[in-house]
Design a protein around this motif. Structure first.
Motif, PDB file in Angstrom:
ATOM      1  N   LEU A  41       0.829  -1.204   0.000  1.00 36.19           N
ATOM      2  CA  LEU A  41       0.000   0.000   0.000  1.00 36.19           C
ATOM      3  C   LEU A  41       0.865   1.256   0.000  1.00 36.19           C
ATOM      4  O   LEU A  41       1.940   1.291   0.595  1.00 36.19           O
ATOM      5  CB  LEU A  41      -0.921   0.011   1.221  1.00 36.19           C
ATOM      6  N   ASP A  42       0.363   2.291  -0.650  1.00 39.98           N
ATOM      7  CA  ASP A  42       1.069   3.567  -0.651  1.00 39.98           C
ATOM      8  C   ASP A  42       0.642   4.384   0.574  1.00 39.98           C
ATOM      9  O   ASP A  42      -0.284   3.994   1.296  1.00 39.98           O
ATOM     10  CB  ASP A  42       0.828   4.320  -1.967  1.00 39.98           C
ATOM     11  N   PRO A  43       1.318   5.502   0.841  1.00 42.92           N
ATOM     12  CA  PRO A  43       0.999   6.289   2.033  1.00 42.92           C
ATOM     13  C   PRO A  43      -0.468   6.727   2.120  1.00 42.92           C
ATOM     14  O   PRO A  43      -1.060   6.716   3.199  1.00 42.92           O
ATOM     15  CB  PRO A  43       1.938   7.493   1.941  1.00 42.92           C
ATOM     16  N   GLU A  44      -1.060   7.069   0.987  1.00 39.47           N
ATOM     17  CA  GLU A  44      -2.470   7.491   1.020  1.00 39.47           C
ATOM     18  C   GLU A  44      -3.352   6.333   1.450  1.00 39.47           C
ATOM     19  O   GLU A  44      -4.267   6.506   2.266  1.00 39.47           O
ATOM     20  CB  GLU A  44      -2.904   8.018  -0.359  1.00 39.47           C
ATOM     21  N   GLN A  45      -3.084   5.159   0.933  1.00 45.67           N
ATOM     22  CA  GLN A  45      -3.886   3.991   1.304  1.00 45.67           C
ATOM     23  C   GLN A  45      -3.657   3.614   2.765  1.00 45.67           C
ATOM     24  O   GLN A  45      -4.600   3.261   3.469  1.00 45.67           O
ATOM     25  CB  GLN A  45      -3.549   2.816   0.386  1.00 45.67           C
ATOM     26  N   ALA A  97      -1.699   9.862  11.909  1.00 44.38           N
ATOM     27  CA  ALA A  97      -1.451   8.901  10.821  1.00 44.38           C
ATOM     28  C   ALA A  97      -1.869   9.541   9.502  1.00 44.38           C
ATOM     29  O   ALA A  97      -2.975   9.342   9.016  1.00 44.38           O
ATOM     30  CB  ALA A  97      -2.217   7.611  11.076  1.00 44.38           C
ATOM     31  N   VAL A  98      -0.959  10.331   8.949  1.00 48.56           N
ATOM     32  CA  VAL A  98      -1.255  11.090   7.728  1.00 48.56           C
ATOM     33  C   VAL A  98      -0.491  10.511   6.540  1.00 48.56           C
ATOM     34  O   VAL A  98       0.526   9.854   6.694  1.00 48.56           O
ATOM     35  CB  VAL A  98      -0.905  12.583   7.906  1.00 48.56           C
ATOM     36  N   ALA A  99      -1.012  10.788   5.363  1.00 45.77           N
ATOM     37  CA  ALA A  99      -0.476  10.222   4.110  1.00 45.77           C
ATOM     38  C   ALA A  99       0.821  10.896   3.695  1.00 45.77           C
ATOM     39  O   ALA A  99       0.898  11.579   2.680  1.00 45.77           O
ATOM     40  CB  ALA A  99      -1.524  10.338   3.009  1.00 45.77           C
ATOM     41  N   ALA A 102       7.215   9.878   4.866  1.00 43.15           N
ATOM     42  CA  ALA A 102       8.093   9.908   6.039  1.00 43.15           C
ATOM     43  C   ALA A 102       7.367   9.421   7.288  1.00 43.15           C
ATOM     44  O   ALA A 102       7.967   8.739   8.134  1.00 43.15           O
ATOM     45  CB  ALA A 102       8.632  11.324   6.253  1.00 43.15           C
ATOM     46  N   VAL A 103       6.085   9.741   7.405  1.00 47.97           N
ATOM     47  CA  VAL A 103       5.299   9.289   8.561  1.00 47.97           C
ATOM     48  C   VAL A 103       5.126   7.773   8.502  1.00 47.97           C
ATOM     49  O   VAL A 103       5.245   7.085   9.525  1.00 47.97           O
ATOM     50  CB  VAL A 103       3.940  10.021   8.613  1.00 47.97           C
ATOM     51  N   VAL A 104       4.872   7.242   7.314  1.00 43.72           N
ATOM     52  CA  VAL A 104       4.710   5.794   7.152  1.00 43.72           C
ATOM     53  C   VAL A 104       6.026   5.089   7.474  1.00 43.72           C
ATOM     54  O   VAL A 104       6.054   4.110   8.237  1.00 43.72           O
ATOM     55  CB  VAL A 104       4.231   5.444   5.726  1.00 43.72           C
ATOM     56  N   GLU A 105       7.111   5.575   6.926  1.00 42.93           N
ATOM     57  CA  GLU A 105       8.416   4.967   7.173  1.00 42.93           C
ATOM     58  C   GLU A 105       8.771   4.984   8.657  1.00 42.93           C
ATOM     59  O   GLU A 105       9.247   3.997   9.207  1.00 42.93           O
ATOM     60  CB  GLU A 105       9.489   5.712   6.369  1.00 42.93           C
ATOM     61  N   GLU A 106       8.523   6.105   9.308  1.00 38.43           N
ATOM     62  CA  GLU A 106       8.825   6.233  10.730  1.00 38.43           C
ATOM     63  C   GLU A 106       7.964   5.274  11.551  1.00 38.43           C
ATOM     64  O   GLU A 106       8.442   4.668  12.520  1.00 38.43           O
ATOM     65  CB  GLU A 106       8.601   7.689  11.181  1.00 38.43           C
ATOM     66  N   ALA A 107       6.698   5.106  11.176  1.00 41.71           N
ATOM     67  CA  ALA A 107       5.806   4.204  11.914  1.00 41.71           C
ATOM     68  C   ALA A 107       6.318   2.765  11.835  1.00 41.71           C
ATOM     69  O   ALA A 107       6.359   2.061  12.849  1.00 41.71           O
ATOM     70  CB  ALA A 107       4.389   4.300  11.368  1.00 41.71           C
ATOM     71  N   TRP A 108       6.705   2.324  10.634  1.00 41.06           N
ATOM     72  CA  TRP A 108       7.230   0.967  10.489  1.00 41.06           C
ATOM     73  C   TRP A 108       8.537   0.806  11.263  1.00 41.06           C
ATOM     74  O   TRP A 108       8.751  -0.218  11.922  1.00 41.06           O
ATOM     75  CB  TRP A 108       7.442   0.612   9.022  1.00 41.06           C
ATOM     76  N   ARG A 109       9.412   1.798  11.192  1.00 46.36           N
ATOM     77  CA  ARG A 109      10.684   1.727  11.910  1.00 46.36           C
ATOM     78  C   ARG A 109      10.438   1.605  13.411  1.00 46.36           C
ATOM     79  O   ARG A 109      11.025   0.758  14.086  1.00 46.36           O
ATOM     80  CB  ARG A 109      11.534   2.959  11.611  1.00 46.36           C
TER      81      ARG A 109
END
Length: 169
Positions: A41-45, A97-99, A102-109
């Motif tokens: 999934l991409d950041p928007e999804q 939790a915004v699209a 960097a936010v997605v990457e940081e959350a997974w890390r």
């Protein structure tokens, strides 16, 4: 099918013969399930909300579970402030939790880092009857963590189905 059953990373040939193995296998299973539900999934999804007024999203789930994994640090006696939640915004794990890639990457890390620390903490106890941090027995704490993942994996299933129609497993 989400993945071919022969390629499902949650399955192994290892035979669980004891309580510790069963608990850790269950925890591993649901962690991998959450990861699978977010795969591709991409950041928007990832940031797409379920249904108003809920702020729940897959990205929010990852952030929320990082906070839950962090509980084990506090059991270890660490001064571990919340990652996302604040006194002003107790739902910041969801609201933030915004699209944004960097936010997605940081959350997974963060999630992976907290899992690593949880696993090291649990490995330090030979006795599942131990009461880390003066709380319940370690076995009970692990069961609560498994239950939290299982509940949220159900949410992840519905969120993913809403995004692209994928269901199951």
């Amino acid at each position: 099918m989400w993945v071919d059953p022969d390629d499902d990373p949650r399955e192994s040939d290892a035979v669980t013969t004891d309580e510790r193995g069963a608990l850790l296998d269950g925890l591993r299973h649901f962690r991998l399930t959450l990861e699978m539900k977010c795969a591709g999934l991409d950041p928007e999804q990832m940031a797409r909300r379920s249904v108003p007024p809920s702020t729940m999203s897959l990205l929010g789930l990852v952030r929320h579970m990082a906070e839950d994994e962090r509980h084990f640090r506090r059991l270890a006696g660490e001064d571990s402030p919340r990652i996302y939640r604040t006194a002003e915004d107790r739902d910041a794990d969801w609201n933030g939790a915004v699209a944004d890639p960097a936010v997605v990457e940081e959350a997974w890390r963060r999630w992976r880092s907290e899992i690593e620390l949880t696993d090291r903490f649990v490995a330090g106890f030979a006795d599942l009857g131990a009461r880390p941090g003066g709380e319940g027995q370690l076995r009970e704490i692990l069961m609560m963590q498994i239950s939290e993942y299982a509940r949220h994996c159900g949410h992840a299933d519905l969120l993913r189905e809403r995004i692209d129609g994928r269901v199951g497993q």
